[in-house]
Design an enzyme around this catalytic site. Structure first.
Site, PDB file in Angstrom:
ATOM      1  CB  SER A  60      29.369   9.331 -15.595  1.00  0.00           C
ATOM      2  OG  SER A  60      29.321  10.149 -16.722  1.00  0.00           O
TER       3      SER A  60
HETATM    4  N1  SAH Z   1      26.044  13.102 -18.468  1.00  0.00           N
HETATM    5  C1  SAH Z   1      25.718  11.818 -19.053  1.00  0.00           C
HETATM    6  C2  SAH Z   1      26.962  11.086 -19.536  1.00  0.00           C
HETATM    7  C3  SAH Z   1      26.947  11.105 -20.967  1.00  0.00           C
HETATM    8  S1  SAH Z   1      28.284  10.469 -21.891  1.00  0.00           S
HETATM    9  C4  SAH Z   1      24.850  10.974 -18.158  1.00  0.00           C
HETATM   10  O1  SAH Z   1      24.646  11.355 -16.999  1.00  0.00           O
HETATM   11  O2  SAH Z   1      24.349   9.939 -18.597  1.00  0.00           O
HETATM   12  C5  SAH Z   1      28.677  11.900 -22.854  1.00  0.00           C
HETATM   13  C6  SAH Z   1      27.595  12.450 -23.724  1.00  0.00           C
HETATM   14  O3  SAH Z   1      28.142  13.611 -24.366  1.00  0.00           O
HETATM   15  C7  SAH Z   1      27.140  11.531 -24.849  1.00  0.00           C
HETATM   16  O4  SAH Z   1      25.761  11.368 -24.779  1.00  0.00           O
HETATM   17  C8  SAH Z   1      27.563  12.246 -26.120  1.00  0.00           C
HETATM   18  O5  SAH Z   1      26.670  12.066 -27.209  1.00  0.00           O
HETATM   19  C9  SAH Z   1      27.582  13.691 -25.665  1.00  0.00           C
HETATM   20  N2  SAH Z   1      28.414  14.596 -26.472  1.00  0.00           N
HETATM   21  C10 SAH Z   1      29.637  14.370 -26.993  1.00  0.00           C
HETATM   22  N3  SAH Z   1      30.066  15.465 -27.661  1.00  0.00           N
HETATM   23  C11 SAH Z   1      29.092  16.408 -27.550  1.00  0.00           C
HETATM   24  C12 SAH Z   1      28.935  17.739 -28.025  1.00  0.00           C
HETATM   25  N4  SAH Z   1      29.871  18.337 -28.749  1.00  0.00           N
HETATM   26  N5  SAH Z   1      27.799  18.391 -27.727  1.00  0.00           N
HETATM   27  C13 SAH Z   1      26.818  17.812 -26.982  1.00  0.00           C
HETATM   28  N6  SAH Z   1      26.905  16.546 -26.504  1.00  0.00           N
HETATM   29  C14 SAH Z   1      28.024  15.857 -26.781  1.00  0.00           C
END
Ligand code: SAH
Length: 216
Positions: A60
Site C-alpha cells: 500500500s
Molecule cells: N498489507 C499489505 C498490502 C497487501 S495487498 C502490505 O503491507 O504489503 C492485499 C493483500 O490481501 C494481498 O496480499 C492479497 O493476497 C490479500 N488478500 C486478499 N483477500 C484475502 C483474504 N480473503 N484473506 C487473506 N488475505 C487476502
C-alpha cells in the site's frame, strides 16, 4: 539522495497530509520499507505510492498505511488482527505499536516472503497464518483492533463478531472490486452497539474469499 533523507522527506510529507500521530510517524521511520519492495523498485521505496509485489498484489501507499494505522487508535497493550499480509509492511508497522499482531494472507508464497522479513528484522510479536481472512482468525479472537488491507463489498460479519465488545475498533476499505468506489470505514464496537464512520476514499485490491489451491 540517500535512503535516510528520502525517508525523512516521506515522513514530513505524511505529516503534512494528515498523519499527525507521532507514534505512527515514528513506526514508519523505524520500518525499512526498502526491505519490503522488490529489487527493481528500490529507488521508489520511499516514494509516496503503492508498488507491485508478487502474486499480482500491491504494497500500500505510505500515506494510506499512515492514515489507516492512525485511525485504528492502537495502544501497546492490544492484540491486532491484520487481514492481507501482502509484503508484510503494514504488519511490521503494527508490530511497533501493538502488543501482538496476527496477520492472515491467502497466498502462501507471499506469506513465506513476509515471514522471512519479520525474522530478518527481529519482529517477534507477529504471528502468521495462511487462510481466508474474510473469516478472521476465530481461534485467536477477540481482537481489540482489526485492520483489513483488501477491499470487501460489505463489512465481513465474521470480523465484526471477532472484534472486542469493549471498545473494539476495525478499519477497512469497503467498496467495489474494480476499485473505483471504495472508502475506508471505521467501525467501533461497544457491547452489542456499533458505530461506523466513513473516513476517506482509497483504491485497494479486492478481498477474495477462499485460498488458492496449492500446485504440486
Ligand atoms: N498489507 C499489505 C498490502 C497487501 S495487498 C502490505 O503491507 O504489503 C492485499 C493483500 O490481501 C494481498 O496480499 C492479497 O493476497 C490479500 N488478500 C486478499 N483477500 C484475502 C483474504 N480473503 N484473506 C487473506 N488475505 C487476502
Amino acid at each position: 539522495m540517500s535512503v535516510e533523507s528520502r525517508k525523512i522527506r516521506l515522513v514530513m510529507d505524511l505529516r503534512n497530509a494528515g498523519v499527525t500521530d507521532t507514534k505512527v510517524l515514528a513506526a514508519i521511520e523505524r520500518v525499512p520499507r526498502e526491505q519490503f519492495v522488490a529489487e527493481s523498485f528500490q529507488d521508489q521505496a520511499y516514494a509516496n505510492q503503492a508498488l507491485p509485489i508478487s502474486c499480482g498484489q500491491t504494497i500500500s501507499q505510505p500515506l494510506v498505511v499512515g492514515l489507516m494505522t492512525q485511525a485504528l487508535e492502537i495502544s501497546d497493550r492490544q492484540k491486532v488482527l491484520e487481514v492481507g499480509t501482502g509484503s508484510g509492511y503494514q504488519a511490521a508497522i503494527l508490530s511497533k505499536l501493538a502488543r501482538r499482531v496476527y496477520t492472515v494472507e491467502r497466498h502462501r508464497d507471499l506469506l513465506a516472503e513476509a515471514e522471512k522479513r519479520f525474522t530478518g528484522l527481529g519482529l517477534h510479536n507477529i504471528t502468521t497464518m495462511v487462510g481466508d481472512g474474510y473469516k478472521g482468525w476465530p481461534a485467536q479472537a477477540p481482537f481489540e483492533r482489526i485492520l483489513v488491507t483488501a477491499a470487501a463489498r460489505i463489512v465481513p460479519p465474521d470480523l465484526v463478531a471477532q472484534l472486542s465488545d469493549e471498545g473494539g475498533v476495525m478499519v477497512l476499505p469497503v467498496g467495489d472490486v474494480a476499485g473505483l468506489h471504495q472508502e475506508v470505514i471505521r467501525v467501533k464496537k461497544n457491547g452489542k452497539q456499533f458505530k461506523s464512520e466513513r473516513l476517506f476514499p482509497v483504491r485497494f485490491v479486492p478481498l477474495v474469499q477462499g485460498v488458492p489451491e496449492v500446485r504440486s
